[in-house]
Structures are given as C-alpha cells and as structure tokens.
Design an enzyme around this catalytic site. Sequence first.
Site, mmCIF file in Angstrom:
data_model
loop_
_atom_site.group_PDB
_atom_site.id
_atom_site.type_symbol
_atom_site.label_atom_id
_atom_site.label_comp_id
_atom_site.label_asym_id
_atom_site.label_seq_id
_atom_site.Cartn_x
_atom_site.Cartn_y
_atom_site.Cartn_z
ATOM 1 N N GLU A 35 0.820 -1.214 0.000
ATOM 2 C CA GLU A 35 0.000 0.000 0.000
ATOM 3 C C GLU A 35 0.859 1.272 0.000
ATOM 4 O O GLU A 35 0.399 2.338 0.405
ATOM 5 C CB GLU A 35 -0.956 0.012 1.212
ATOM 6 C CG GLU A 35 -1.888 -1.178 1.319
ATOM 7 C CD GLU A 35 -2.941 -1.274 0.208
ATOM 8 O OE1 GLU A 35 -2.996 -0.374 -0.656
ATOM 9 O OE2 GLU A 35 -3.694 -2.265 0.212
ATOM 10 N N HIS A 90 -12.773 -3.986 4.197
ATOM 11 C CA HIS A 90 -11.320 -4.171 4.217
ATOM 12 C C HIS A 90 -10.680 -3.649 5.519
ATOM 13 O O HIS A 90 -9.973 -4.388 6.196
ATOM 14 C CB HIS A 90 -10.709 -3.487 2.987
ATOM 15 C CG HIS A 90 -9.234 -3.680 2.848
ATOM 16 N ND1 HIS A 90 -8.609 -3.842 1.641
ATOM 17 C CD2 HIS A 90 -8.245 -3.736 3.772
ATOM 18 C CE1 HIS A 90 -7.314 -3.998 1.822
ATOM 19 N NE2 HIS A 90 -7.069 -3.936 3.123
ATOM 20 N N HIS A 133 -2.602 1.730 8.494
ATOM 21 C CA HIS A 133 -3.697 0.948 7.922
ATOM 22 C C HIS A 133 -3.876 -0.334 8.726
ATOM 23 O O HIS A 133 -2.905 -1.082 8.922
ATOM 24 C CB HIS A 133 -3.372 0.612 6.457
ATOM 25 C CG HIS A 133 -4.278 -0.404 5.850
ATOM 26 N ND1 HIS A 133 -5.650 -0.261 5.802
ATOM 27 C CD2 HIS A 133 -4.021 -1.602 5.259
ATOM 28 C CE1 HIS A 133 -6.186 -1.314 5.208
ATOM 29 N NE2 HIS A 133 -5.225 -2.145 4.870
ATOM 30 N N GLU A 167 -16.548 10.457 23.694
ATOM 31 C CA GLU A 167 -15.247 11.035 23.336
ATOM 32 C C GLU A 167 -15.037 11.153 21.822
ATOM 33 O O GLU A 167 -14.188 11.917 21.366
ATOM 34 C CB GLU A 167 -14.109 10.212 23.943
ATOM 35 C CG GLU A 167 -14.010 8.824 23.331
ATOM 36 C CD GLU A 167 -12.864 7.996 23.912
ATOM 37 O OE1 GLU A 167 -13.061 6.802 24.090
ATOM 38 O OE2 GLU A 167 -11.781 8.551 24.176
ATOM 39 N N HIS A 226 -6.740 -3.735 9.843
ATOM 40 C CA HIS A 226 -7.954 -4.492 9.520
ATOM 41 C C HIS A 226 -8.815 -4.587 10.777
ATOM 42 O O HIS A 226 -8.882 -5.635 11.428
ATOM 43 C CB HIS A 226 -7.580 -5.870 8.975
ATOM 44 C CG HIS A 226 -6.875 -5.827 7.648
ATOM 45 N ND1 HIS A 226 -6.387 -6.948 7.013
ATOM 46 C CD2 HIS A 226 -6.607 -4.783 6.825
ATOM 47 C CE1 HIS A 226 -5.835 -6.595 5.845
ATOM 48 N NE2 HIS A 226 -5.953 -5.280 5.729
#
Length: 273
Positions: free
Chosen positions: A115, A209, A138, A168, A140
Amino acid sequence: MKFLEAQFVQKFIRMANDGWEQGWHERNGGNLSYRVKPEEVESVKECLNAGEWRPIGTTVPSLAKEYFLVTGSGKYFRNVIIDPEDSICLIELDDKGENYRIVWGLVNGGRPTSELPSHLMNHEVKFLKNEKYRVIYHAHTTNIIALTFVLPLEDRVFTRELWEMATECPVVFPDGVGVVPWMVPGGRDIAVATSELMKKYDLAIWAHHGMFAAGEDFDLTFGLMHTAEKSAEILVKMLSMRPDKLQTITAQNFRDLAVDFKVTLPEEFLYEK
Ligand code: 2HA
Ligand code: ZN
C-alpha cells in the site's frame, strides 16, 4: 547510534506490536509508515546503505527526498517486534518523488508495503495541510469492517453513528470519517480515492477491508484508530441486542459538547434522523 536504539524506531515497533495485540493484523494484514524527521535520519546516518531506485507507483513531488520508516510487503506485524530488520525498512525518496530506495532493513529481501502509493499520497495530502503530520496507519479493524456490510457507505452515516456510540468520539475525530467503497487494494486508484478523503478527514474506512488513520505522532494515530474501532465495537454490540436505540446522544447534545470542548462539529453530521 544503533538503528534499532533510535527512539523513533522503538516507537514504530511498539505501535506495530500494539496493533498486533489488538487483533487487527492477521497474517500480513495492515501496514504502517512514519515520515522521519531530518535530525532522526541524521542520528542513524552511519547505519544506512542505499539500494537501487525503484518506482513508487505514483508521484508525490512534495515529499521529494523525504525518508519513511515503513512495514514490508508480505511481512507480519506479529514479527516486527522479534525481527525488525526482516520486517520493516527505511526508504528514501528521490528528488522528484517518483522513486524510492531502501536504505535500511528488509535484510532478507522484499519491498515496502503493497500500500505504499496510498501511504505516500496520504502523507503528501497531510504534509501540504499540516507539516506536523507524520504517521499513516492501515489496520484491519474487525468491527469497522463488520459495519461496512450493514450501514450505508456514506461519510455522514458512519461519522454520526460512531460519534453516538462514545462521547469522546466527536472530540477525538471532530472532522468525521470518510468512506471509500470497495476497491482493489494496493494500487493508485484506491490511493487517489483515499487521499482525496484525507484532505478532509484523519480517518478513512475501506469498505469490507479496514481503515486508514493519519496523525502527528504514533500515540495520536494509534489512539485515533483505537477510539474509532472501539466505538464500532459498541455499535456492533448494540445492533446485536436490538436494531434500534432506546436513547442516544442527540444532535443538540453534540452542539452543547462542541461548545464546552471547544471543537467545531460540522452541521452536515448533525442532521435530524
Ligand atoms: O496485506 O493490508 O491492504 C497488507 C494489506 C493490504
Ligand atoms: Zn489491508
């Protein structure tokens, strides 16, 4: 200084391991990148060896000559803490922001995260808005992913629903969260779509994803991911009990909170339901 003793490297490794312990990084899932400060590069200069230039897969001219610490493609977050030399690398970008070369790490071969285009395009968008932003993450995140099967894939729906699940949230991500529909990961198209959302938000959801988070440092970025994912977990639990809410935080409650906590909450997310 030894590379692995540098504080920015230690913090990177800790964050990767924290993500693993949260259960967000099955197999080789997820990736992390940090835009290294010039003085930090200087402090490890004697440990660096330049490899060959390779194309990034996109162009990030504003990040020319910057250095990034990144996880490796196909590498497991689980292994970062025990074998960082094999799992992560430091890369340098060329003077056009078109190519990169590995200057430390990935000792058994390999490449930076698949990525990389998304990471670098997100870094560029953030850098142009606020030079303090240095981390792109990133993960999952299980509950956010689950919600992308049952909620409309709209920024305003995800933002409002996540805000409502924990007081919050609007303070931690007052700008809201963006949603990218399902797209093929790893390429330039999803990178463009994500970086477009990063102009507005610090959080972008990839349907079915995971999630991308951006922040100034490791604590803020991990904390942002953690807060949004925890809120998603509460929503999943709530929806598992019953489909509707008996009571919730109202649009007016959010406006009152915004005053006391001195945050601006865009009205687009405070719609009447
Ligand atoms: O395998 O998470 O999106 C790494 C990824 C790709
Ligand atoms: Zn992924």
